[in-house]
Each structure stands twice: as C-alpha cells, then as structure tokens.
Design an enzyme around this catalytic site. Sequence first.
Site, short mmCIF file in Angstrom:
data_model
loop_
_atom_site.label_atom_id
_atom_site.label_comp_id
_atom_site.label_asym_id
_atom_site.label_seq_id
_atom_site.Cartn_x
_atom_site.Cartn_y
_atom_site.Cartn_z
N ASP A 280 0.87 -1.18 0.00
CA ASP A 280 0.00 0.00 0.00
C ASP A 280 0.91 1.24 0.00
O ASP A 280 2.15 1.14 0.09
CB ASP A 280 -0.95 -0.03 1.21
CG ASP A 280 -2.19 0.82 0.98
OD1 ASP A 280 -3.21 0.60 1.64
OD2 ASP A 280 -2.12 1.72 0.11
C1 GLC Z 1 -4.48 4.30 -0.10
C2 GLC Z 1 -5.34 3.10 0.31
C3 GLC Z 1 -5.44 2.06 -0.75
C4 GLC Z 1 -5.37 2.72 -2.12
C5 GLC Z 1 -3.96 3.27 -2.27
C6 GLC Z 1 -3.80 4.01 -3.60
O1 GLC Z 1 -3.78 4.78 1.01
O2 GLC Z 1 -5.02 2.46 1.53
O3 GLC Z 1 -6.67 1.37 -0.55
O4 GLC Z 1 -5.64 1.77 -3.14
O5 GLC Z 1 -3.60 4.11 -1.19
O6 GLC Z 1 -4.59 5.15 -3.60
#
Ligand code: GLC
Length: 741
Positions: A280
């Site tokens: 993430d």
């Molecule tokens: C965010 C979220 C994730 C998302 C990623 C890209 O912090 O936790 O669900 O897909 O970053 O935006």
Amino acid sequence: MVFRKRAALAVLLLSAGAAGAAPTPEIEKRIDDLIARMTIQEKVGQMSQSTSLATPLSERIKQEIRQGRWGSFLNAGNPSDRAEAQRIARQESRLGIPLLFGRDVIHGYHTIFPIPLGQAASWNPTLVQQAARVAAREAAAEGIRWTFAPMLDIARDPRWGRIAESPGEDPFLGSLMAAALVRGFQGTSLADPASVAACAKHYAAYGAAEGGRDYNSVWMPELLLRQVYLPAFHAAAEAGAATFMTSFNTLNGVPASANHFLLREVLRNDWKYDGFVVSDYNAVIEMVPHGYATDEADAARKAANAGVDMEMVSTSFFDHLPALVEAGKVDRKLIDDAVRDILRLKFRLGLFDAAIPAPAVSRVTPESLAVAERLATESTVLLKNRGDLLPLASTIGSVAVIGPLADSPVDQMGTWVTDGRAEDVTTPLAALRQILGQQRVHYAPGLQNSRDTSRAGFSAAREAASRADVVLLFLGEEEILSGEARSRAFLNLPGAQEALADAVAAAGKPMVAIIMAGRPLTFHDLAEKANAVLYAWHPGTAGGPALAKLLFGQTAPSGRLPVTFPRSVGQVPIYYAHLSTGRPPLTSELGVPAGTPVKPSGYTSRYIDLDYTPEYRFGYGLSYTRFEYSNLRVSAPSMPASGAITVSADITNRGKHEGVETVQLYIHDVTASVAQPVRVLKGFRRIELKPNATETVTFSIGANDLAFYNERMQLVTEPGRFEVWIAPDAESGLMGTFTLR
Ligand code: GLC
C-alpha cells in the site's frame, strides 16, 4: 474428518477464473528473454510505482520513463498523458516494456455505484459483477488497466471509516462478493481491452484495527484469521485476482508488508498464488515508524524478502535493492521472481502486443446509469415501515424534502470517488421533482451539511413540513466523514440532524427517514419517531431515481444488512456469528433502556444499561409485502461425513405486493473441539414471489459446509449435533437439527 490442511475454501466458490489461468509457455519464454537482458536498475524500476504523472508530462518524467525508472503509475495523469507516457515507454525505452496504469476504481469510474458495503447489501453477486464490468470498461477506455479493488477486509467495527469499502462482517457473503468483483473487473480474459486487473486488498485483517482506528494494530489468533479474515482473499485468489495489496497494519506485531506468514506461507505456498503483490501507499517505508525496520534500506530488504513485488510511491526498492543484492542481503532470484510476476501481468493484459490506444474519454451512458440505478435500488434496506406508510401513493398532495443529503451529489457518491462527476448525479430532490413536479415538492435542507450545528434553517424546514402530506428526511454522513482515515468514536448522526428531525416531527406529519452513510449509524430515537426508515448507504450516481422509485412503489426494497447495526457504539464489536459464552444472556434481560443501569441483576454476558441485542441484525431487511416461513424439513435425522443432507422450507408471500426475499441458510455446530458461533451463514437464495404464491426453498448441506479450523489449523468436520435454520435474518427463522455421524 480432517480435510487437506488449509483446503481450498468450501462451498459456492466459482472455479478459478480464466484471468487467473496458469502462465502460458510462450509468455514465460518472452519473460525469460526480457529478464536475461534487463539490468538490475531496470528490474527494480519495474518494481516501482509512482503517482507523479503531472500534466503536461515533465521532461524529467519522460526521461525517467525512457530509462525504465517506473513500472507503473497510480492515480496519475489524464488519458492523453497516459497515452503519451505509454508511447515513450514502448518506443523510446531500451526494452520497450509497457507501463501499467493503476487507479482506485473502487465502486465505479465515471458511473458511480453504491459504496461496496451497500453493494453487499444487495446480496446479488451477479449484479455486483455486472457493475464492476461497467466500471472496468469505463476505466480501461481511458488507459487504466489495473484497479485497486476489490477491498475485502471483513469489518465488524463501524467506528472504522473503511467499513464503507468492505463487503461487511461475514466471510461467506464477502467471498461471493470477492469472486463477483474479480470476475467483473477481469472479465473472461485480461487481454480483453475492456478488462482491468483486480487487486485484492488490504491483505490482511486491516478491518480488525484496534479501537476501529485506521492503521492501528491488529492482534489476531491464526484460527480467527483463517476462519473469518482470510476466506474472502482466498476467494479472490481462486477467482483469478491478478494482484494483491498488502495492508498498513501490523498483524501480531509484524507489518503486513513484511509478513512471511501472510505473503509466503499462505499466499504462495498454500494458495499457490502466481500474481503479484503491491504494497500500500508508502507502506514499505512505514515499517520504520512501525518500529520494525531501522531505515528504508532495512525496510526494502524485509519487504522484498517477505514477498512484496512492487512498492507503491515510496522509493526504497529503487534506492536500495541493487546494493542489497550486491551485498547478498536480497537474493537476485527473488528480484527476478518479482519482475517475472509483474511482466506476466503486463503480457496477460496484452500491453506488450496491443497497439497503444489513442487517448479516449468514456462517459456515463443510459445503460451504465440503468445498472447503477438497479444496484442502488437493490442495495437500499427498508428497516421500518410502520402502518405500511410506504410505498407512497403518486396521488399524494405534496411532500416535504428536508435534510442535508437530499440534494448533495458529491456526498451521495460516497468515499473513494476519483472520476465520478457531480453533474452526472441525480439527487433524490431532483428525482422527486421529476416524479411529482416542482409544485408538489417543498424543499428545505434545514442544515448546510451533515456536520452543521446551526438551527438557522429549522424554521424553513418546519414550514415545508407543515405544507406537506408526508415528510421525507434525507440525513446521514457527508462523504468526507467516511472512508480512509475517517474513524469515528461516535456513531450518531453528526451535527444537529437529530434536532432537525425533532423540529420537523413537531409538524405532526408522517415521516420517512432516508439515511445515506458509509457505515452503520446509531439513530434509535429518530427511528422511533419516523414511520419508515430506508438505509441507502451512499447510493452513487443514480441514487436519486432509485430512492424516488422505491418511495413511490415503482420498485420494492430487497436489500438485507451485510453488517450488524449496534444500538450504541459501546457495544462494538458486535456481530451475529458470535460464540454463545458460558453465560449467554437471558431473554428476560432484553429491553434494558439506554443509559443509567436499572435493577442490576443476573450474572450473564450483557450490559446493565443497554439492551444487549443489536438495533438491526445481520441479514435483516423488510419489503413492501410479508413473507411467511413454514414447514421446515430436514431430509434425514443424520448424515455420514461423506454424505449430504437437504433442508427445505416453504416461503409464502402473505402481503399485497410482489416482493424479493433473500432466504438464508445458517448452521450451528452445537459442540466442537473449538467452540463454534451460534450461527454461521452457509447459503442464501433470492426468490421473487407474487402475492399468495409459495415457493419451496431447498439447500443441500455437505460435510465441507460444516468444516471449521481446529486448534491445529486443520479444516475439519467433527461428528455431533447441528442446528440448521432457514431464515430471513441471523436471529429468526425456522430451526431443525441433524447429526453428523
Ligand atoms: C491508499 C489506500 C489504498 C489505495 C492506495 C492508492 O492509502 O489504503 O486502498 O488503493 O492508497 O490510492
């Protein structure tokens, strides 16, 4: 009976999707050829995802793309930027490896569907799959070929803002939603230009963050992890999800992005997963503040060795992996395996071979809006309908439309909307004016937004109510109160919304409360005052027409709760598949009023100042008719472990309207080597019945429907007595018993 350790998830999982098909020899050869020619910089470049694709493309970014600095971009650029970046990658970089553009297409791209928690309330995986297909088509047309969805974090804590994105509290329903969403996004082939790669996230157990506080620690026995929090991820892997995303949280002290148990033992060894894993956003370097890595090089080493293939946004892989490989701290083969997984997806998507698509723009269409309206309709849950106030007669004199969510397009779309356009949204106010005409709709928002505490708008709201035959109150949460980093310590309606409801109730007209929110809220007093309550979640672009048609009976509500609604935040976590305890509460202990303890007595598992039961139970939802369950029959008093048993019941429509009933199957293993929940959902069937019609619903139960993880993490079934229900929700219905020999 001991099933093969960590057997594939039981029951209704559909067979592995074509998109997850085994790699073809031709693709593997092309991958081998590329890897043999790639420098270590080009390899760690593929393992790096950036968010910086500004408009217009900077010379720096163009140069970096030529050098193979990035394998992927997320939430970046517009269709023409992406097409130009792709052209440079394909035609001006040394090896011509295409870029992979990812985006948060969570519940729609331009056409926004209900938030995923609302979609789960439809209990209609087929429709959910259809909506995901629409989203994939719209996104792929604009150069997005990877979505960071489905989010599969089982959630039993409404304080957690991301419950909005979850499939709810139950692994069986969550697993069906997982497979449906993966199939919808990926279609029958990833090479289809209308397909996008799915991403099962956030792996894993992110929804069990302590205190419902986002990003907080998760402490969880492996048994609970396997029984409740992993099945939906397994279902996604079985359905061929092309990628997984690691979660921000530690699991038992180890950050998910460094968690060998999750990433190696379960995902790769048990599930034989051959897609790739992306971290993430900055989650790799967040190991340092987690207190798990000394610095970013240490974090890169731990993430790469655990099995993260691509780093989202932070650059520790690019900055440190080459030196770590040189120093023998990260195996070169591990880098090659990660790059192999990434290249395999790019080949499967056809990115190497397809012509670079000209920049295109997709738009909502009548067809996409029809799917959005249908899913918003089927996601809406009728929680109360005293005196059958609903459906309203279209001959009604006039209605008052009141509340901060009656005409708020952005809030109506809900959280995680990157490409939904407010101008495409039809709000309930607009839809009601279309049905009734301007003169018969008296509108007064009453509050500026859901958090507004000013009563300046109350008199206009009271005035509107006094002129109308029925009051329609649109209350709930703004979208910014829902989603990531939006944990709430209270679950009540924010701002002065309860006071607005009281002020309007004083007009003495029948009142319908329509609540739009990204989580279960507590609104006991409002529900007492209202004649009817509809829970619409955040219903998306077509939420207005969906709600207006439900209110006037052009459609009928069929939604069922995918999550338990507490009476008070003090009860959280509260969920239906709980254990009995040694001192289950007595029915005589029901009805304890909220607040000060009365006559404290009894030594059972309950509260002395609140009725311990939920406000609304899992699986619950009303329709405009009444269904009667009768004549439960179990095909035999006992079954051999190798056999099956069928359970049937007759469902009759005793009302005046036709309706859809979601008939649910629950079982309870009465005595086991690990105490089992009082009920577990094992199946459901949506049936449509005309008035006075009866349908017999039959479920077949096999041994693997009765399996659970024992103390040695084996998926087992044990002989003994089972209770079985065919029911309209997780607390009522008809019960039978049988014995597993
Ligand atoms: C965010 C979220 C994730 C998302 C990623 C890209 O912090 O936790 O669900 O897909 O970053 O935006």
